[in-house]
Design a protein around this motif. Structure first.
Motif, PDB file in Angstrom:
ATOM      1  N   MET A 286       0.823  -1.205   0.000  1.00  0.00           N
ATOM      2  CA  MET A 286       0.000   0.000   0.000  1.00  0.00           C
ATOM      3  C   MET A 286       0.856   1.254   0.000  1.00  0.00           C
ATOM      4  SD  MET A 286      -3.085  -0.895  -0.365  1.00  0.00           S
ATOM      5  CE  MET A 286      -3.599   0.808  -0.282  1.00  0.00           C
ATOM      6  N   ALA A 287       2.077   1.162   0.496  1.00  0.00           N
ATOM      7  CA  ALA A 287       2.964   2.331   0.484  1.00  0.00           C
ATOM      8  C   ALA A 287       3.229   2.775  -0.953  1.00  0.00           C
ATOM      9  CB  ALA A 287       4.269   2.009   1.204  1.00  0.00           C
ATOM     10  N   THR A 288       3.420   1.818  -1.843  1.00  0.00           N
ATOM     11  CA  THR A 288       3.644   2.146  -3.252  1.00  0.00           C
ATOM     12  C   THR A 288       2.379   2.712  -3.888  1.00  0.00           C
ATOM     13  OG1 THR A 288       5.294   0.383  -3.431  1.00  0.00           O
ATOM     14  CG2 THR A 288       4.356   1.211  -5.487  1.00  0.00           C
ATOM     15  N   VAL A 289       1.246   2.125  -3.568  1.00  0.00           N
ATOM     16  CA  VAL A 289      -0.027   2.615  -4.111  1.00  0.00           C
ATOM     17  C   VAL A 289      -0.262   4.060  -3.687  1.00  0.00           C
ATOM     18  CG1 VAL A 289      -2.535   2.304  -4.095  1.00  0.00           C
ATOM     19  CG2 VAL A 289      -1.025   0.303  -4.194  1.00  0.00           C
ATOM     20  N   LEU A 290      -0.037   4.362  -2.433  1.00  0.00           N
ATOM     21  CA  LEU A 290      -0.258   5.722  -1.935  1.00  0.00           C
ATOM     22  C   LEU A 290       0.728   6.699  -2.563  1.00  0.00           C
ATOM     23  CD1 LEU A 290      -0.882   4.987   1.851  1.00  0.00           C
ATOM     24  CD2 LEU A 290      -2.579   5.374   0.065  1.00  0.00           C
ATOM     25  N   HIS A 291       1.970   6.268  -2.707  1.00  0.00           N
ATOM     26  CA  HIS A 291       2.965   7.126  -3.350  1.00  0.00           C
ATOM     27  C   HIS A 291       2.523   7.467  -4.777  1.00  0.00           C
ATOM     28  CE1 HIS A 291       6.628   8.033  -5.663  1.00  0.00           C
ATOM     29  NE2 HIS A 291       7.110   8.532  -4.525  1.00  0.00           N
ATOM     30  N   ALA A 399     -12.683   3.929  -9.141  1.00  0.00           N
ATOM     31  CA  ALA A 399     -12.022   2.725  -9.655  1.00  0.00           C
ATOM     32  C   ALA A 399     -10.877   3.095 -10.594  1.00  0.00           C
ATOM     33  CB  ALA A 399     -13.040   1.843 -10.379  1.00  0.00           C
ATOM     34  N   ASP A 400     -11.059   4.167 -11.384  1.00  0.00           N
ATOM     35  CA  ASP A 400     -10.023   4.567 -12.332  1.00  0.00           C
ATOM     36  C   ASP A 400      -8.764   5.051 -11.607  1.00  0.00           C
ATOM     37  OD1 ASP A 400     -11.663   3.921 -14.439  1.00  0.00           O
ATOM     38  OD2 ASP A 400     -12.392   5.973 -14.738  1.00  0.00           O
ATOM     39  N   ARG A 401      -8.963   5.877 -10.580  1.00  0.00           N
ATOM     40  CA  ARG A 401      -7.798   6.386  -9.845  1.00  0.00           C
ATOM     41  C   ARG A 401      -7.073   5.266  -9.112  1.00  0.00           C
ATOM     42  NH1 ARG A 401      -8.815  12.498  -7.588  1.00  0.00           N
ATOM     43  NH2 ARG A 401      -9.818  13.322  -9.459  1.00  0.00           N
ATOM     44  N   LEU A 402      -7.830   4.351  -8.529  1.00  0.00           N
ATOM     45  CA  LEU A 402      -7.206   3.226  -7.836  1.00  0.00           C
ATOM     46  C   LEU A 402      -6.463   2.341  -8.829  1.00  0.00           C
ATOM     47  CD1 LEU A 402      -6.652   1.614  -5.310  1.00  0.00           C
ATOM     48  CD2 LEU A 402      -8.882   0.497  -5.579  1.00  0.00           C
ATOM     49  N   ALA A 403      -7.057   2.105  -9.996  1.00  0.00           N
ATOM     50  CA  ALA A 403      -6.409   1.263 -11.002  1.00  0.00           C
ATOM     51  C   ALA A 403      -5.101   1.886 -11.476  1.00  0.00           C
ATOM     52  CB  ALA A 403      -7.357   1.052 -12.182  1.00  0.00           C
ATOM     53  N   GLU A 404      -5.093   3.202 -11.617  1.00  0.00           N
ATOM     54  CA  GLU A 404      -3.876   3.883 -12.056  1.00  0.00           C
ATOM     55  C   GLU A 404      -2.786   3.784 -10.978  1.00  0.00           C
ATOM     56  OE1 GLU A 404      -2.373   8.365 -13.397  1.00  0.00           O
ATOM     57  OE2 GLU A 404      -4.443   8.042 -12.734  1.00  0.00           O
ATOM     58  N   ALA A 405      -3.163   4.011  -9.716  1.00  0.00           N
ATOM     59  CA  ALA A 405      -2.175   3.999  -8.640  1.00  0.00           C
ATOM     60  C   ALA A 405      -1.687   2.583  -8.327  1.00  0.00           C
ATOM     61  CB  ALA A 405      -2.763   4.634  -7.388  1.00  0.00           C
ATOM     62  N   GLY A 408       0.129  -2.801 -11.573  1.00  0.00           N
ATOM     63  CA  GLY A 408       1.343  -3.570 -11.360  1.00  0.00           C
ATOM     64  C   GLY A 408       1.665  -3.838  -9.903  1.00  0.00           C
ATOM     65  N   VAL A 409       0.817  -3.356  -8.980  1.00  0.00           N
ATOM     66  CA  VAL A 409       1.055  -3.525  -7.550  1.00  0.00           C
ATOM     67  C   VAL A 409       0.000  -4.439  -6.927  1.00  0.00           C
ATOM     68  CG1 VAL A 409       1.371  -2.357  -5.337  1.00  0.00           C
ATOM     69  CG2 VAL A 409       2.063  -1.218  -7.463  1.00  0.00           C
ATOM     70  N   LEU A 410      -1.271  -4.142  -7.197  1.00  0.00           N
ATOM     71  CA  LEU A 410      -2.379  -4.932  -6.679  1.00  0.00           C
ATOM     72  C   LEU A 410      -3.139  -5.572  -7.838  1.00  0.00           C
ATOM     73  CD1 LEU A 410      -3.890  -2.483  -4.008  1.00  0.00           C
ATOM     74  CD2 LEU A 410      -2.148  -4.260  -3.654  1.00  0.00           C
ATOM     75  N   SER A 411      -3.665  -6.743  -7.619  1.00  0.00           N
ATOM     76  CA  SER A 411      -4.472  -7.404  -8.647  1.00  0.00           C
ATOM     77  C   SER A 411      -5.823  -6.706  -8.772  1.00  0.00           C
ATOM     78  CB  SER A 411      -4.690  -8.869  -8.279  1.00  0.00           C
ATOM     79  OG  SER A 411      -5.521  -8.967  -7.128  1.00  0.00           O
ATOM     80  N   ASP A 441      -1.626   8.414   7.704  1.00  0.00           N
ATOM     81  CA  ASP A 441      -0.328   8.783   8.278  1.00  0.00           C
ATOM     82  C   ASP A 441       0.773   8.645   7.236  1.00  0.00           C
ATOM     83  OD1 ASP A 441       0.920   9.411  11.051  1.00  0.00           O
ATOM     84  OD2 ASP A 441       2.242   7.874  10.205  1.00  0.00           O
ATOM     85  N   GLU A 442       0.712   7.594   6.438  1.00  0.00           N
ATOM     86  CA  GLU A 442       1.692   7.393   5.368  1.00  0.00           C
ATOM     87  C   GLU A 442       1.615   8.542   4.360  1.00  0.00           C
ATOM     88  OE1 GLU A 442       4.631   5.104   3.183  1.00  0.00           O
ATOM     89  OE2 GLU A 442       3.702   4.554   5.084  1.00  0.00           O
TER      90      GLU A 442
END
Length: 684
Positions: A286-291, A399-405, A408-411, A441-442
């Motif tokens: 999730m750290a990568t997704v948030l970044h 869904a679009d923003r989550l898919a972009e972030a 390659g990180v989450l299925s 917090d992250e």
């Protein structure tokens, strides 16, 4: 002569009288020191700020010189090989000096005091005699000597040490300065630069070791840690209440205490969510997704920057602006720091064009260009301000923003379970879950760096998710950490099985691991019973060993029907109250209200440690929900319906670990009441 003895009968009374007189004199010296500190005038500061600092220093000095009438100023003495008086040192909780400045009592943290804890027959460390004092209500009642230089003598057990460890107690946790063991002392005195991880079985004193390490670090590195701070992070507020008297008793009043949940409480946690969602939100990916989600807010430079200045306009083409943006985003600095750099970097590009045109602009011109309305508008559109709650709101509701972030990180399946079924109208109406708070917090740290403390003590660390560990690690990114825990007591779905992995999430992959497996507080009969669960819940982890001579009391009592549990409970608690010490009744959360009414009807005054009924009063009998028991201890414990305690957890392994925690809270006696069959592992 045995390794431990008392002075000869004809001299014992004289020795005891001498030590009592020394204690009286030491108390007088401490009172004089306190009076001297109270007489100092804080207004001597050159200005209001320095006077306030001086007043704070003096207040802490006065608090540190408080005498506790319930104990003695010293608990031990070491004598060197020499007969000279200066080779004799009394060891206590704080330093006491005579009017001439000579040491009357050495602080237990002083380097010279190390020998009291570590000297042995094989390595006497210059100590010929170690004396321990028996204490009752602030008075010396007994003396016990250990002659370390006697040839042919083997190590022996100290009765005074054993009685102090096993002494019944009520109220908050007390310090263990008089009973610290050599292996514990090595952890306590580890260097500040060393991040220490302690794997400690129940009753090994890991929590006390962590607190005493904080006290030792503050003593040894006072100037540095007074500036940078020390923080203790515990699993829940009941635990913090249990330990909050330890450091003040050692003269340390400036250490902050918090829970892991409160550490990241940037918003109220009002939402509940399925376990699989909470586990995923705690995943380190999730750290990568948030970044990705945060930095996706930086737009591409599709238009040139045009800055009017006087009669001229200066133009920076979009490709050059994008080069500056790309350089800033790749520097590894925080979002807001890079955002603040952007106008100055763009203004510098404008100045270069001015110079090429023959002008001679200076730094004032660059600053004026950076602050101009045209620059502010352009930079804000390109690099907008970031609000962590808005970023996370957008992520869970689109869904679009989550898919972009998460590309390659989450299925896709993982992304689907993170999305809100029905998004709130705005971030103000969002109900955040506890797992969300660690993510906020992250994000907050990605936007603006979290200040680091000098040292953090983290207890029950095995229960934190990777994202929670990252949150704690941010608080000691430039400092060190003492991590305390037991993988066998991990009771969350995301509990760690690897300290190397957990320490990496904390940002401390290079650390020192210590294993404490000698139990001083939990008696053998209790730990052996609870250890039957280990092969099923923590295979490969060795069972702890109780080193106490008293095996304690174990009473496993079947009850004929659930309706009779309350009657048996009243009988068990009433019987326990005939002995000294604290009593804990630990039961499934769902049964707390019913059992409280039963105790009340039976005339047994008690406290409750569930969140809605906590109070500040001291109760000898405490009713404890199973989920709150971690880190607590009681002289006598009554556990109600162990099978129900285990069954309340989301899976079998977590349930057995919760039960292991509950069964190891007893210091002297454990009574188990069950109308339901015991878990099979306990029936061996």
């Amino acid at each position: 002569m045995p390794a431990f003895d008392t002075p000869r009968a004809d001299s014992y009374a004289d020795e005891l009288a001498h030590e009592r007189a020394y204690l009286t004199a030491a108390r007088a010296d401490l009172a004089r020191m306190r009076a001297s500190a109270e007489a100092l005038d804080a207004s001597r500061g050159s200005d209001a700020d320095s006077a306030a600092v001086l007043a704070d220093v003096l207040a802490r000095r006065v608090a540190a010189l408080q005498d506790d009438p319930h104990t003695t100023l010293f608990f031990g003495r070491i004598d060197g090989d020499s007969e000279a008086a200066e080779s004799r040192h009394y060891i206590g909780r704080r330093h006491v000096s005579s009017p001439s400045g000579d040491p009357v009592v050495l602080d237990w943290r002083a380097p010279m005091s190390t020998a009291f804890y570590r000297a042995s027959h094989t390595e006497p460390m210059g100590v010929a005699l170690r004396r321990r004092f028996g204490v009752d209500r602030g008075q010396i009642t007994a003396i016990e000597d250990e002659h370390l230089t006697d040839q042919g003598e083997s190590e022996a057990s100290s009765e005074i040490l054993a009685s102090e460890i096993e002494r019944p107690r009520t109220g908050p946790m007390r310090d263990i300065v008089s009973t610290i063991q050599p292996e514990q002392d090595e952890i306590v005195r580890a260097d500040l630069a060393t991040s220490v991880c302690v794997q400690g079985a129940p009753g090994t004193g890991k929590t006390a070791v962590g607190l005493h390490r904080a006290a030792w670090l503050l003593y040894t590195h006072r100037d540095r840690l007074d500036r940078t701070g020390v923080l203790v992070v515990g699993p829940n507020r009941a635990f913090l209440e249990h330990i909050n008297a330890v450091l003040p008793a050692l003269g340390e009043v400036r250490v902050e205490h918090t829970t892991a949940a409160d550490l990241v409480a940037h918003a109220p946690a009002k939402a509940t969510e399925p376990t699989e969602v909470a586990v995923l939100k705690g995943d380190p990916r999730m750290a990568t997704v948030l970044h990705n989600a945060l930095w996706a807010q930086v737009a591409r430079a599709d238009e040139a920057l045009v800055i009017p200045r006087g009669v001229r306009k200066w133009r920076i083409p979009s490709y050059e602006v994008q080069e500056i943006v790309d350089e800033l985003t790749s520097r590894g600095v925080r979002y807001d720091a890079a955002r603040a750099m952007l106008p100055m970097r763009l203004a510098h590009a404008v100045l270069l064009r001015m110079e090429r045109a023959g002008d001679s602009p200076d730094d004032r011109v660059q600053e004026a260009v950076a602050k101009s309305p045209a620059m502010r508008k352009y930079a804000a559109a390109l690099w907008p301000a970031a609000d962590p709650r808005q970023v996370l709101f957008d992520l869970w509701s689109s869904a679009d923003r989550l898919a972009e972030a998460a590309d390659g990180v989450l299925s896709e399946q993982e992304q689907a379970i993170l999305l809100w079924d029905k998004a709130p109208r705005g971030k103000g109406s969002a109900k955040w879950s506890p797992a969300d708070l660690a993510l906020l917090d992250e994000l907050g740290d990605l936007v603006e760096r979290t200040p680091s403390l000098g040292h953090v003590v983290l207890d029950e660390a095995q229960d934190l998710s990777p994202m929670q560990l990252r949150a704690v690690g941010r608080r000691c990114s430039t400092g060190s950490v003492t991590v305390l825990g037991d993988v066998a007591q991990g009771t969350t779905p995301w509990a760690t099985d690897s300290w190397q992995e957990a320490m990496s999430h904390l940002g401390k992959p290079e650390h020192h691991l210590e294993v404490l497996d000698r139990g001083f507080r939990v008696p053998a009969s209790v730990i052996e019973f609870a250890a039957r669960l280990l092969p099923s819940m923590a295979p490969g982890l060795g069972a702890p060993t109780s080193v106490r001579s008293n095996r304690g009391v174990l009473d496993v009592r079947p009850v004929d029907g659930a309706s009779k549990i309350a009657t048996e409970l009243l009988q068990s608690v009433s019987a326990a109250m005939e002995s000294e010490g604290s009593i804990g009744v630990i039961a499934p959360n769902a049964q707390i209200e019913k059992l409280s009414k039963a105790l009340q009807a039976g005339g047994i005054d008690h406290g409750r440690l569930d969140a809605d009924h906590g109070d500040d009063a001291d109760h000898r009998v405490q009713l404890v929900p199973a989920t709150v028991a971690k880190g607590l201890e009681f002289d006598q414990v009554v556990v109600v319906e162990p099978a129900a305690i285990a069954a309340a957890e989301p899976d079998e392994r977590t349930g057995l670990r919760r039960l292991y925690v509950v069964l190891t809270r007893a210091v002297s006696a454990l009574t188990v009441l069950h109308s339901e069959p015991l878990p099979g592992e306990l029936c061996g």
